[in-house]
Each structure stands twice: as C-alpha cells, then as structure tokens.
Design a protein around this motif. Structure first.
Motif, PDB file in Angstrom:
ATOM      1  N   THR A 244      14.982  -0.850   6.343  1.00 49.09           N
ATOM      2  CA  THR A 244      15.981   0.500   6.494  1.00 49.09           C
ATOM      3  C   THR A 244      17.103  -0.126   5.618  1.00 49.09           C
ATOM      4  OG1 THR A 244      15.428   0.211   8.832  1.00 49.09           O
ATOM      5  CG2 THR A 244      17.484   1.241   8.165  1.00 49.09           C
ATOM      6  N   PRO A 245      17.395   0.958   4.804  1.00 52.71           N
ATOM      7  CA  PRO A 245      17.149   2.368   4.793  1.00 52.71           C
ATOM      8  C   PRO A 245      15.507   2.524   4.163  1.00 52.71           C
ATOM      9  CG  PRO A 245      18.734   2.223   3.088  1.00 52.71           C
ATOM     10  CD  PRO A 245      18.744   0.832   3.883  1.00 52.71           C
ATOM     11  N   LEU A 246      15.029   3.573   4.615  1.00 53.30           N
ATOM     12  CA  LEU A 246      13.679   3.803   4.086  1.00 53.30           C
ATOM     13  C   LEU A 246      13.514   3.854   2.737  1.00 53.30           C
ATOM     14  CD1 LEU A 246      10.673   4.258   5.075  1.00 53.30           C
ATOM     15  CD2 LEU A 246      11.106   6.704   4.993  1.00 53.30           C
ATOM     16  N   CYS A 247      12.769   3.204   2.047  1.00 51.51           N
ATOM     17  CA  CYS A 247      12.541   2.952   0.562  1.00 51.51           C
ATOM     18  C   CYS A 247      11.097   2.592   0.273  1.00 51.51           C
ATOM     19  CB  CYS A 247      13.408   2.203   0.064  1.00 51.51           C
ATOM     20  SG  CYS A 247      13.449   0.424   0.639  1.00 51.51           S
ATOM     21  N   GLU A 248      10.758   2.798  -0.902  1.00 52.65           N
ATOM     22  CA  GLU A 248       9.427   2.365  -1.391  1.00 52.65           C
ATOM     23  C   GLU A 248       9.452   0.844  -2.094  1.00 52.65           C
ATOM     24  OE1 GLU A 248       6.671   4.320  -4.933  1.00 52.65           O
ATOM     25  OE2 GLU A 248       6.855   5.503  -3.166  1.00 52.65           O
ATOM     26  N   ILE A 249       8.370   0.152  -1.595  1.00 54.99           N
ATOM     27  CA  ILE A 249       8.128  -1.141  -2.187  1.00 54.99           C
ATOM     28  C   ILE A 249       7.671  -1.124  -3.403  1.00 54.99           C
ATOM     29  CG2 ILE A 249       7.532  -3.626  -1.761  1.00 54.99           C
ATOM     30  CD1 ILE A 249       9.823  -2.663   0.137  1.00 54.99           C
ATOM     31  N   ARG A 250       7.794  -1.630  -4.577  1.00 56.01           N
ATOM     32  CA  ARG A 250       7.076  -1.540  -5.885  1.00 56.01           C
ATOM     33  C   ARG A 250       6.555  -2.902  -6.225  1.00 56.01           C
ATOM     34  NH1 ARG A 250      11.779  -0.048 -10.059  1.00 56.01           N
ATOM     35  NH2 ARG A 250      10.180  -0.424 -11.566  1.00 56.01           N
ATOM     36  N   THR A 251       7.156  -3.861  -5.836  1.00 55.65           N
ATOM     37  CA  THR A 251       6.479  -5.219  -5.983  1.00 55.65           C
ATOM     38  C   THR A 251       7.155  -6.258  -5.302  1.00 55.65           C
ATOM     39  OG1 THR A 251       5.932  -6.965  -7.949  1.00 55.65           O
ATOM     40  CG2 THR A 251       8.010  -6.215  -8.068  1.00 55.65           C
ATOM     41  N   VAL A 252       6.420  -7.272  -5.074  1.00 56.75           N
ATOM     42  CA  VAL A 252       6.688  -8.405  -4.007  1.00 56.75           C
ATOM     43  C   VAL A 252       6.317  -9.836  -4.561  1.00 56.75           C
ATOM     44  CG1 VAL A 252       4.726  -8.145  -2.597  1.00 56.75           C
ATOM     45  CG2 VAL A 252       7.081  -9.163  -1.423  1.00 56.75           C
ATOM     46  N   SER A 253       6.986 -10.849  -4.020  1.00 54.07           N
ATOM     47  CA  SER A 253       6.633 -12.211  -4.487  1.00 54.07           C
ATOM     48  C   SER A 253       7.053 -13.144  -3.131  1.00 54.07           C
ATOM     49  CB  SER A 253       7.476 -12.651  -5.740  1.00 54.07           C
ATOM     50  OG  SER A 253       6.889 -14.138  -6.107  1.00 54.07           O
ATOM     51  N   CYS A 254       6.526 -14.074  -3.195  1.00 51.89           N
ATOM     52  CA  CYS A 254       6.816 -15.072  -1.961  1.00 51.89           C
ATOM     53  C   CYS A 254       6.915 -16.372  -2.432  1.00 51.89           C
ATOM     54  CB  CYS A 254       5.464 -15.343  -0.836  1.00 51.89           C
ATOM     55  SG  CYS A 254       5.300 -13.653  -0.481  1.00 51.89           S
ATOM     56  N   GLY A 255       8.150 -17.261  -1.814  1.00 54.08           N
ATOM     57  CA  GLY A 255       8.229 -18.768  -2.099  1.00 54.08           C
ATOM     58  C   GLY A 255       7.745 -19.286  -0.947  1.00 54.08           C
ATOM     59  N   CYS A 256       8.191 -20.606  -0.681  1.00 53.41           N
ATOM     60  CA  CYS A 256       7.683 -21.424   0.367  1.00 53.41           C
ATOM     61  C   CYS A 256       8.057 -20.816   1.717  1.00 53.41           C
ATOM     62  CB  CYS A 256       8.070 -22.784   0.180  1.00 53.41           C
ATOM     63  SG  CYS A 256       7.612 -24.013   1.307  1.00 53.41           S
ATOM     64  N   ARG A 257       9.482 -20.465   1.668  1.00 52.93           N
ATOM     65  CA  ARG A 257       9.969 -20.024   3.010  1.00 52.93           C
ATOM     66  C   ARG A 257      10.773 -18.797   2.742  1.00 52.93           C
ATOM     67  NH1 ARG A 257      11.163 -24.827   7.356  1.00 52.93           N
ATOM     68  NH2 ARG A 257       9.431 -26.027   6.925  1.00 52.93           N
ATOM     69  N   HIS A 258      10.536 -17.900   1.828  1.00 53.87           N
ATOM     70  CA  HIS A 258      11.238 -16.821   1.500  1.00 53.87           C
ATOM     71  C   HIS A 258      10.511 -15.670   0.744  1.00 53.87           C
ATOM     72  CE1 HIS A 258      11.945 -18.501  -2.420  1.00 53.87           C
ATOM     73  NE2 HIS A 258      12.454 -17.549  -2.823  1.00 53.87           N
ATOM     74  N   THR A 259      10.839 -14.583   0.954  1.00 52.49           N
ATOM     75  CA  THR A 259      10.266 -13.268   0.174  1.00 52.49           C
ATOM     76  C   THR A 259      11.263 -12.668  -0.435  1.00 52.49           C
ATOM     77  OG1 THR A 259       8.509 -13.395   1.885  1.00 52.49           O
ATOM     78  CG2 THR A 259       8.632 -11.392   0.770  1.00 52.49           C
ATOM     79  N   ALA A 260      10.737 -12.080  -1.605  1.00 53.53           N
ATOM     80  CA  ALA A 260      11.695 -11.288  -2.334  1.00 53.53           C
ATOM     81  C   ALA A 260      10.770  -9.892  -2.692  1.00 53.53           C
ATOM     82  CB  ALA A 260      12.424 -11.727  -3.460  1.00 53.53           C
TER      83      ALA A 260
ATOM     84  N   SER B 107       0.733  -1.296  -0.159  1.00 54.60           N
ATOM     85  CA  SER B 107      -0.080   0.092  -0.012  1.00 54.60           C
ATOM     86  C   SER B 107       0.921   1.121   0.103  1.00 54.60           C
ATOM     87  CB  SER B 107      -1.108  -0.194   1.211  1.00 54.60           C
ATOM     88  OG  SER B 107      -1.699   1.398   1.385  1.00 54.60           O
ATOM     89  N   ASP B 108       0.721   2.120  -1.012  1.00 56.33           N
ATOM     90  CA  ASP B 108       1.504   3.115  -1.319  1.00 56.33           C
ATOM     91  C   ASP B 108       3.063   3.141  -0.845  1.00 56.33           C
ATOM     92  OD1 ASP B 108       1.971   5.896  -1.613  1.00 56.33           O
ATOM     93  OD2 ASP B 108       1.426   6.735   0.292  1.00 56.33           O
ATOM     94  N   GLY B 109       3.571   1.827  -1.432  1.00 54.41           N
ATOM     95  CA  GLY B 109       5.079   1.737  -1.239  1.00 54.41           C
ATOM     96  C   GLY B 109       5.414   1.121   0.285  1.00 54.41           C
ATOM     97  N   ASP B 110       4.419   0.795   0.893  1.00 54.87           N
ATOM     98  CA  ASP B 110       4.629   0.175   2.293  1.00 54.87           C
ATOM     99  C   ASP B 110       4.399  -1.430   2.051  1.00 54.87           C
ATOM    100  OD1 ASP B 110       5.451   2.377   3.794  1.00 54.87           O
ATOM    101  OD2 ASP B 110       3.333   2.799   4.192  1.00 54.87           O
ATOM    102  N   LEU B 111       5.119  -2.258   2.946  1.00 57.19           N
ATOM    103  CA  LEU B 111       4.666  -3.669   2.929  1.00 57.19           C
ATOM    104  C   LEU B 111       4.109  -4.129   4.065  1.00 57.19           C
ATOM    105  CD1 LEU B 111       5.277  -6.405   1.156  1.00 57.19           C
ATOM    106  CD2 LEU B 111       7.354  -6.591   2.019  1.00 57.19           C
ATOM    107  N   TYR B 112       3.001  -4.836   4.001  1.00 53.11           N
ATOM    108  CA  TYR B 112       2.313  -5.361   5.315  1.00 53.11           C
ATOM    109  C   TYR B 112       2.458  -6.884   4.922  1.00 53.11           C
ATOM    110  CZ  TYR B 112       0.512  -0.797   5.909  1.00 53.11           C
ATOM    111  OH  TYR B 112       0.305   0.380   6.291  1.00 53.11           O
ATOM    112  N   VAL B 113       2.967  -7.854   6.239  1.00 55.21           N
ATOM    113  CA  VAL B 113       3.056  -9.147   6.130  1.00 55.21           C
ATOM    114  C   VAL B 113       2.416  -9.705   7.148  1.00 55.21           C
ATOM    115  CG1 VAL B 113       5.440  -8.770   5.146  1.00 55.21           C
ATOM    116  CG2 VAL B 113       4.921  -9.011   7.823  1.00 55.21           C
TER     117      VAL B 113
END
Length: 229
Positions: A148-164, A91-97
């Motif tokens: 950290t450092p503060l940055c904007e998240i553009r896209t994200v993907s998840c594996g079985c036990r990892h996140t990128a 959401s707006d560059g923030d990542l929620y998990v």
C-alpha cells in the motif's frame, strides 16, 4: 559451507545439462542452503533445505532435486530471489513471498518486530475481552504481499533478514529487520511492513535496480529529470 549448500551446488553442477535441457532455466537464485530456479516458461522450482518453509511446498521437508512450486502453477513468474531462509518471486508486478519471517522479512506480522516496538508490557485483556496477536514465523506456501499504496513490483532482492524491491510508482521500498541500518530509513528500527526509502525521493533520484547483501543494500539510481514550467 553447509551440507545442504554443498548438496544443492553439486546437484546444480553435476546435473546442469539435465536441468537446463529439461527445465530451460532462465534464472537461478542461491542461498547458503537452498536454491530457486525460474524456468523459461515462468514456473518456479526449488530444492535444498526446507526447515523454514523456504521451498514453498507447504511443509518443512527438504528436497534433493528441483521440485516445482505447485502453489504458483499457472502464474508465470518473471523474477526470483532468495535470502537466508526466505524466497520471493514476481508475477505481473505482484510480489509473492514464502519461508522464514522471524524478523518480518516477508512483510508479514512478526513477533520479533512487535517485541522490539513494545516499550511497556502488554495490557492484560479486560474481562470478557480477547487479546490475541497473530504472528507468522514461517510462511510455507507462497503468499501475495499486499503493498500500500498499490504499485507494480519491478525487481526484488533479499538479504539475510531483509528484503528490498524497486516499484513502478515508488522509487524503492524495504522491509524487515534493521540491526545495521540496511533498510535505508536513517535509523536502526526494524519493520515488518513495506516502507518507502524517502532518501531517494528527497534527492530526486530514480531507483533502477537493487541488490541486497547479507546485512546491507545497494541501489542503482539515476537523477530524475525536472520538467521546466
């Protein structure tokens, strides 16, 4: 396929017209046992198995029908993804998990990571001192990931036990368990904190997208333009 995977798919397949018409779905992410749907309005709905908090409703109960994640209400999301038993959204560059963090895949303190990093037994606290480590195995509510450092998240993907994820300032960062080198750190060490993949910076590559398999990671890159002095 697991029972919940079959039920989640049947729910989506047989109720496709109803779901699309009612929620105006924009994006759907599926794991083997739960589903995350992003509506056109930016609301997040989840259903399926909830045993590891992956539905984000605050408990471990399962849901047979799409249910809105109330903790995210009022924060329009632009992207959702799901892995084995974890879910994420932007959401707006923030990542929620939220969900399972046994290996640190949510970027939260992990007991498995602490135990792997320990080369000697933990010291006993001295008299009058308290020695307590706080670990998070299950995050049943969505939590904002502090990068950290503060940055904007553009896209994200998840594996079985990892996140990128791909960020605006840093080309790419990954986090969590790394039994097969899926974090791109040129080693087999795990991490429960976001880490930049230095390879892309060293090779002057700009990451544009990232996709995780169960135990691997793929990145789409472009060569960075070097300004002439």
């Amino acid at each position: 396929p697991s029972t919940w995977n079959k039920q989640a798919w049947e729910c989506f397949q047989t109720g496709y017209d109803v779901i699309i018409g009612h929620l105006q779905a924009k994006m759907l992410a599926l794991s083997s046992e739960h589903a995350v749907l992003l509506s056109a309005s930016g609301a997040v709905h989840t259903w399926g198995l909830g045993s590891h908090g992956q539905l984000g409703h605050g408990g471990l109960a399962s849901e047979e029908e799409p249910r809105i994640v109330e903790a995210l209400w009022g924060m329009p999301m632009s992207h959702v993804a799901t892995g084995g038993w974890q879910s994420v959204c932007i959401s707006d560059g923030d990542l929620y998990v939220w969900g399972w963090n046994e290996s640190g895949q949510l970027g939260r303190p992990s007991r498995a990571q602490y135990q792997d990093a320990s080369t000697s037994p933990a010291e006993e606290p001295k008299e009058g001192e308290q020695h307590e480590e706080i670990f998070i195995s299950i995050q049943a509510f969505p939590a904002l990931l502090d990068v950290t450092p503060l940055c904007e998240i553009r896209t994200v993907s998840c594996g079985c036990r990892h996140t990128a994820a791909v960020t605006s300032k840093k080309p790419n960062f990954t986090m969590v368990t790394c039994d097969y080198g899926q974090l791109g750190q040129q080693n087999l060490l795990s991490s429960d904190e976001p880490q930049q993949v230095e390879f892309f910076r060293e090779q002057q590559m700009h990451v544009t997208d990232v996709v995780c398999g169960a135990w691997n990671t793929f990145a789409a890159v472009a060569e960075e333009e070097v300004a002439c002095s």
